[in-house]
Each structure stands twice: as C-alpha cells, then as structure tokens.
Scaffold this motif. Structure first.
Motif, PDB file in Angstrom:
ATOM      1  N   ARG A 114       0.701  -1.268  -0.087  1.00 47.31           N
ATOM      2  CA  ARG A 114      -0.210  -0.195   0.090  1.00 47.31           C
ATOM      3  C   ARG A 114       0.860   1.169  -0.058  1.00 47.31           C
ATOM      4  NH1 ARG A 114      -5.662  -0.152   1.014  1.00 47.31           N
ATOM      5  NH2 ARG A 114      -5.349   2.198   0.157  1.00 47.31           N
ATOM      6  N   LEU A 115       1.980   1.083   0.738  1.00 51.14           N
ATOM      7  CA  LEU A 115       2.939   2.429   0.751  1.00 51.14           C
ATOM      8  C   LEU A 115       3.602   2.553  -0.629  1.00 51.14           C
ATOM      9  CD1 LEU A 115       4.270   1.919   4.316  1.00 51.14           C
ATOM     10  CD2 LEU A 115       2.790   3.817   3.460  1.00 51.14           C
ATOM     11  N   GLY A 116       3.898   1.383  -1.318  1.00 52.51           N
ATOM     12  CA  GLY A 116       4.637   1.453  -2.604  1.00 52.51           C
ATOM     13  C   GLY A 116       6.135   1.572  -2.142  1.00 52.51           C
ATOM     14  N   ILE A 117       6.409   1.139  -1.131  1.00 52.94           N
ATOM     15  CA  ILE A 117       8.163   1.045  -0.882  1.00 52.94           C
ATOM     16  C   ILE A 117       8.666  -0.041  -0.913  1.00 52.94           C
ATOM     17  CG2 ILE A 117       7.789   3.502   0.296  1.00 52.94           C
ATOM     18  CD1 ILE A 117       7.609   2.163   3.015  1.00 52.94           C
ATOM     19  N   SER A 118      10.086  -0.506  -0.719  1.00 53.02           N
ATOM     20  CA  SER A 118      10.602  -1.631  -0.590  1.00 53.02           C
ATOM     21  C   SER A 118      10.389  -2.126   0.738  1.00 53.02           C
ATOM     22  CB  SER A 118      11.924  -1.508  -1.217  1.00 53.02           C
ATOM     23  OG  SER A 118      12.864  -0.729  -0.088  1.00 53.02           O
ATOM     24  N   ARG A 119      10.617  -3.407   1.122  1.00 53.03           N
ATOM     25  CA  ARG A 119      10.555  -4.084   2.127  1.00 53.03           C
ATOM     26  C   ARG A 119      11.843  -3.592   3.097  1.00 53.03           C
ATOM     27  NH1 ARG A 119       8.560  -8.522   4.340  1.00 53.03           N
ATOM     28  NH2 ARG A 119       9.869  -9.921   5.716  1.00 53.03           N
ATOM     29  N   ALA A 120      12.870  -3.179   2.582  1.00 51.67           N
ATOM     30  CA  ALA A 120      13.897  -2.549   3.431  1.00 51.67           C
ATOM     31  C   ALA A 120      13.755  -1.169   3.878  1.00 51.67           C
ATOM     32  CB  ALA A 120      15.391  -2.786   2.539  1.00 51.67           C
ATOM     33  N   THR A 121      13.239  -0.398   3.095  1.00 54.52           N
ATOM     34  CA  THR A 121      12.709   0.790   3.590  1.00 54.52           C
ATOM     35  C   THR A 121      11.607   0.864   4.280  1.00 54.52           C
ATOM     36  OG1 THR A 121      13.346   1.547   1.024  1.00 54.52           O
ATOM     37  CG2 THR A 121      11.749   3.043   2.378  1.00 54.52           C
ATOM     38  N   VAL A 143      -0.586   9.238   6.152  1.00 56.80           N
ATOM     39  CA  VAL A 143      -2.107   9.043   5.449  1.00 56.80           C
ATOM     40  C   VAL A 143      -2.455   7.706   4.838  1.00 56.80           C
ATOM     41  CG1 VAL A 143      -3.290  10.349   3.832  1.00 56.80           C
ATOM     42  CG2 VAL A 143      -1.877  11.808   5.251  1.00 56.80           C
ATOM     43  N   VAL A 144      -1.620   7.356   4.463  1.00 52.45           N
ATOM     44  CA  VAL A 144      -2.081   5.752   4.070  1.00 52.45           C
ATOM     45  C   VAL A 144      -2.108   4.755   5.207  1.00 52.45           C
ATOM     46  CG1 VAL A 144      -0.988   3.935   2.635  1.00 52.45           C
ATOM     47  CG2 VAL A 144      -0.872   6.271   1.664  1.00 52.45           C
ATOM     48  N   LEU A 156      -4.520   1.076   9.862  1.00 49.10           N
ATOM     49  CA  LEU A 156      -4.063   0.922  11.325  1.00 49.10           C
ATOM     50  C   LEU A 156      -5.035   0.960  12.231  1.00 49.10           C
ATOM     51  CD1 LEU A 156      -0.428   1.886  11.446  1.00 49.10           C
ATOM     52  CD2 LEU A 156      -1.303  -0.312  11.023  1.00 49.10           C
ATOM     53  N   PHE A 157      -5.714   2.130  11.873  1.00 46.46           N
ATOM     54  CA  PHE A 157      -6.945   2.563  12.674  1.00 46.46           C
ATOM     55  C   PHE A 157      -8.280   2.625  12.024  1.00 46.46           C
ATOM     56  CE2 PHE A 157      -2.784   4.365  13.972  1.00 46.46           C
ATOM     57  CZ  PHE A 157      -3.029   4.009  15.158  1.00 46.46           C
ATOM     58  N   PRO A 158      -8.928   1.690  11.589  1.00 44.64           N
ATOM     59  CA  PRO A 158     -10.176   1.622  10.778  1.00 44.64           C
ATOM     60  C   PRO A 158     -11.267   2.568  11.318  1.00 44.64           C
ATOM     61  CG  PRO A 158      -9.652  -0.486  11.237  1.00 44.64           C
ATOM     62  CD  PRO A 158      -8.509   0.321  11.902  1.00 44.64           C
TER      63      PRO A 158
END
Length: 103
Positions: free
Chosen positions: A32-39, A55-56, A61-63
């Motif tokens: 969902r964040l569109g980042i690498s696992r390491a990042t 914001v994503v 985490l808090f629906p």
C-alpha cells in the motif's frame, strides 16, 4: 495546535507497536505504501514515515477512527452545502434512487 503535534509525535513513537498489533500483514502495508521491504523496516525502526505515508497507514491501522473521521467530514460538507442552499427535495432524491435501482 501543540496537542496535534504531540499526538502526531506519539503516533510516530509507537508506530512499530501499532503495526505489530495490526491484523494486516506487513507485506500488505508495504504494498500500500509502495516502498521496498528494506525501506519499510528502516522507517519503522527510525520512526521516519512521512506525513503522506501516515495518511496511507492511518486508515489501515485505525479503521474505526478513519470511519468516524470520514463521517464527520461528510456531515461537515453537508452542513456547508445546506448553508449555501445546495439542497434537493426528497421527491427528487427518491426519483434519482429509483432510476438507479431500475438501471
């Protein structure tokens, strides 16, 4: 204003715990964040998620809080529309709903 900053600081300080307590897998959050696992793991460790990333993450985490916020914003927008005279009659709304249901 300082309370908002304090709450945000607290949110970031505890982000690792919130992620661990989440019912979602970390891979889903990473996607969902569109980042690498390491990042992702670096950001969790350093507590360095950006505002846009939070914001994503926040609605995931808090629906319950996200839904409450969404409802409050919708009500605020409705009030503004009403004050501005942007209203429709019950008859018009029901006619629109009926036509959509028949489609």
């Amino acid at each position: 204003m300082l309370d908002i900053v304090s709450k945000y600081r607290n949110l970031l300080a505890n982000i690792g715990e919130y992620i661990e307590d989440s019912k979602f897998k970390k891979e889903y959050l990473i996607e969902r964040l569109g980042i690498s696992r390491a990042t992702f793991y670096n950001k969790v460790k350093k507590k360095s998620f950006t505002t846009d990333e939070m914001v994503v993450l926040s609605p995931i985490l808090f629906p319950e809080e996200a839904k409450a916020f969404e409802i409050k914003e919708a009500l605020r927008a409705c009030r503004e529309d009403s004050k501005a005279g942007k209203t429709r009659s019950h008859k018009d709304v029901m006619a629109d709903v009926g036509s959509k249901l028949r489609s």
